[in-house]
Motif scaffolding. Structure first.
Motif, PDB file in Angstrom:
ATOM      1  N   GLU A 284      74.342  34.133  10.223  1.00 21.30           N
ATOM      2  CA  GLU A 284      73.809  33.022  11.011  1.00 21.30           C
ATOM      3  C   GLU A 284      73.830  33.317  12.508  1.00 21.30           C
ATOM      4  N   GLY A 285      73.439  34.546  12.862  1.00 17.16           N
ATOM      5  CA  GLY A 285      73.307  34.907  14.263  1.00 17.16           C
ATOM      6  C   GLY A 285      74.593  35.230  14.986  1.00 17.16           C
ATOM      7  N   GLN A 286      75.717  35.319  14.265  1.00 17.56           N
ATOM      8  CA  GLN A 286      76.996  35.605  14.901  1.00 17.56           C
ATOM      9  C   GLN A 286      77.690  36.758  14.178  1.00 17.56           C
ATOM     10  N   VAL A 287      78.382  37.587  14.956  1.00 18.86           N
ATOM     11  CA  VAL A 287      79.113  38.715  14.393  1.00 18.86           C
ATOM     12  C   VAL A 287      80.416  38.192  13.780  1.00 18.86           C
ATOM     13  N   ARG A 288      80.516  38.350  12.474  1.00 18.44           N
ATOM     14  CA  ARG A 288      81.735  37.952  11.753  1.00 18.44           C
ATOM     15  C   ARG A 288      82.792  39.048  11.845  1.00 18.44           C
ATOM     16  N   SER A 289      82.334  40.306  11.737  1.00 20.09           N
ATOM     17  CA  SER A 289      83.262  41.418  11.900  1.00 20.09           C
ATOM     18  C   SER A 289      82.539  42.616  12.495  1.00 20.09           C
ATOM     19  N   TYR A 290      83.284  43.349  13.289  1.00 18.33           N
ATOM     20  CA  TYR A 290      82.795  44.535  13.983  1.00 18.33           C
ATOM     21  C   TYR A 290      83.889  45.576  13.812  1.00 18.33           C
ATOM     22  N   ARG A 291      83.666  46.506  12.915  1.00 20.70           N
ATOM     23  CA  ARG A 291      84.645  47.561  12.631  1.00 20.70           C
ATOM     24  C   ARG A 291      84.163  48.825  13.323  1.00 20.70           C
ATOM     25  N   ASP A 292      84.891  49.248  14.350  1.00 22.30           N
ATOM     26  CA  ASP A 292      84.491  50.323  15.250  1.00 22.30           C
ATOM     27  C   ASP A 292      85.284  51.591  14.918  1.00 22.30           C
ATOM     28  N   TYR A 293      84.618  52.542  14.255  1.00 25.34           N
ATOM     29  CA  TYR A 293      85.253  53.796  13.860  1.00 25.34           C
ATOM     30  C   TYR A 293      85.031  54.840  14.948  1.00 25.34           C
ATOM     31  N   ILE A 294      85.723  54.665  16.061  1.00 17.88           N
ATOM     32  CA  ILE A 294      85.606  55.610  17.167  1.00 17.88           C
ATOM     33  C   ILE A 294      86.392  56.878  16.840  1.00 17.88           C
ATOM     34  N   ASN A 295      86.025  57.952  17.516  1.00 13.58           N
ATOM     35  CA  ASN A 295      86.839  59.158  17.494  1.00 13.58           C
ATOM     36  C   ASN A 295      87.905  58.938  18.572  1.00 13.58           C
ATOM     37  N   PRO A 296      89.188  58.829  18.220  1.00 14.84           N
ATOM     38  CA  PRO A 296      90.208  58.521  19.223  1.00 14.84           C
ATOM     39  C   PRO A 296      90.544  59.674  20.159  1.00 14.84           C
ATOM     40  N   LEU A 297      90.176  60.898  19.808  1.00 14.00           N
ATOM     41  CA  LEU A 297      90.581  62.057  20.609  1.00 14.00           C
ATOM     42  C   LEU A 297      90.062  62.028  22.044  1.00 14.00           C
ATOM     43  N   PRO A 298      88.801  61.691  22.312  1.00 19.18           N
ATOM     44  CA  PRO A 298      88.369  61.630  23.715  1.00 19.18           C
ATOM     45  C   PRO A 298      89.147  60.591  24.539  1.00 19.18           C
ATOM     46  N   LEU A 299      89.472  59.463  23.944  1.00 20.51           N
ATOM     47  CA  LEU A 299      90.250  58.453  24.674  1.00 20.51           C
ATOM     48  C   LEU A 299      91.662  58.956  24.963  1.00 20.51           C
ATOM     49  N   MET A 300      92.252  59.624  23.981  1.00 22.41           N
ATOM     50  CA  MET A 300      93.601  60.157  24.180  1.00 22.41           C
ATOM     51  C   MET A 300      93.603  61.212  25.291  1.00 22.41           C
ATOM     52  N   GLU A 301      92.609  62.090  25.300  1.00 26.21           N
ATOM     53  CA  GLU A 301      92.514  63.112  26.343  1.00 26.21           C
ATOM     54  C   GLU A 301      92.256  62.474  27.706  1.00 26.21           C
ATOM     55  N   ALA A 302      91.400  61.467  27.761  1.00 26.27           N
ATOM     56  CA  ALA A 302      91.127  60.794  29.036  1.00 26.27           C
ATOM     57  C   ALA A 302      92.389  60.140  29.582  1.00 26.27           C
ATOM     58  N   ARG A 303      93.139  59.476  28.727  1.00 34.53           N
ATOM     59  CA  ARG A 303      94.398  58.857  29.182  1.00 34.53           C
ATOM     60  C   ARG A 303      95.386  59.909  29.664  1.00 34.53           C
ATOM     61  N   ALA A 304      95.464  61.016  28.941  1.00 31.24           N
ATOM     62  CA  ALA A 304      96.382  62.091  29.340  1.00 31.24           C
ATOM     63  C   ALA A 304      95.969  62.676  30.689  1.00 31.24           C
ATOM     64  N   SER A 305      94.671  62.872  30.893  1.00 28.79           N
ATOM     65  CA  SER A 305      94.214  63.437  32.162  1.00 28.79           C
ATOM     66  C   SER A 305      94.502  62.487  33.320  1.00 28.79           C
ATOM     67  N   LEU A 306      94.382  61.199  33.087  1.00 28.27           N
ATOM     68  CA  LEU A 306      94.704  60.223  34.140  1.00 28.27           C
ATOM     69  C   LEU A 306      96.195  60.220  34.433  1.00 28.27           C
ATOM     70  N   ALA A 307      97.015  60.346  33.387  1.00 22.41           N
ATOM     71  CA  ALA A 307      98.469  60.392  33.582  1.00 22.41           C
ATOM     72  C   ALA A 307      98.859  61.637  34.382  1.00 22.41           C
ATOM     73  N   ARG A 308      98.229  62.783  34.074  1.00 27.43           N
ATOM     74  CA  ARG A 308      98.510  64.020  34.824  1.00 27.43           C
ATOM     75  C   ARG A 308      98.098  63.863  36.283  1.00 27.43           C
ATOM     76  N   ALA A 309      96.965  63.223  36.523  1.00 30.01           N
ATOM     77  CA  ALA A 309      96.473  63.044  37.890  1.00 30.01           C
ATOM     78  C   ALA A 309      97.391  62.137  38.700  1.00 30.01           C
ATOM     79  N   ASP A 310      98.081  61.214  38.018  1.00 33.43           N
ATOM     80  CA  ASP A 310      98.978  60.270  38.707  1.00 33.43           C
ATOM     81  C   ASP A 310     100.316  60.885  39.044  1.00 33.43           C
TER      82      ASP A 310
END
Length: 157
Positions: free
Chosen positions: A127-153
């Motif tokens: 009925e025009g509304q999202v009941r569920s949104y299951r997002d199967y992301i690859n977590p590795l790029p996010l983990m690397e991005a967070r690690a690179s930001l932590a190293r930069a800090d």
């Protein structure tokens, strides 16, 4: 707290007769544009977003508009997406279910470094509304991005 939005005006733009595919296309556009208000408005009041595969610190499930709004508002300044490439929408035998696959390209807000994320997502729209949104992301790029930001800090990094 969930900021109010004009539900009537939103409903005029997103009628209940919108197909599942049209609703998913609106959701993807709003996500890329970091339009939290539209993402929340497209969700059913008790709808959920899930990340079955995620880096530490990312919740597995958000339930309801208020919780989704709170999380997206707080997490919105990590990556700025500029485009979704190789986007494919798969309509299924179930008219409520749309499967999406794409590469999300953007930059890390803090450093401007490039970011690329592969996504497969399963949406259930009723009925025009999202009941569920299951997002199967690859977590590795996010983990690397967070690690690179932590190293930069770190001093001397």
């Amino acid at each position: 707290m969930l900021r109010s939005f004009n539900q009537r005006a939103f409903n005029e733009r997103t009628p209940m007769s919108a197909t599942s595919r049209e609703v998913v296309e609106q959701m993807l556009r709003a996500g890329r544009e970091m339009d939290v208000e539209t993402v929340v408005a497209l969700m059913a009041p008790d709808g959920c977003i899930e990340w079955p595969y995620r880096p530490p610190g990312v919740p597995g499930r958000l339930q309801g508009r208020a919780e989704i709004h709170r999380h997206l508002s707080q997490a919105g300044n990590f990556v700025r997406f500029t485009e979704y490439r190789d986007l494919v929408l798969h309509e299924t035998a179930d008219p409520e279910v749309v499967i999406v696959e794409y590469d999300a390209l953007g930059t890390l807000v803090a450093t401007g470094a490039p970011f690329r994320q592969t996504v497969i997502a399963v949406f259930r729209v009723r009925e025009g509304q999202v009941r569920s949104y299951r997002d199967y992301i690859n977590p590795l790029p996010l983990m690397e991005a967070r690690a690179s930001l932590a190293r930069a800090d770190r001093p001397g990094a």
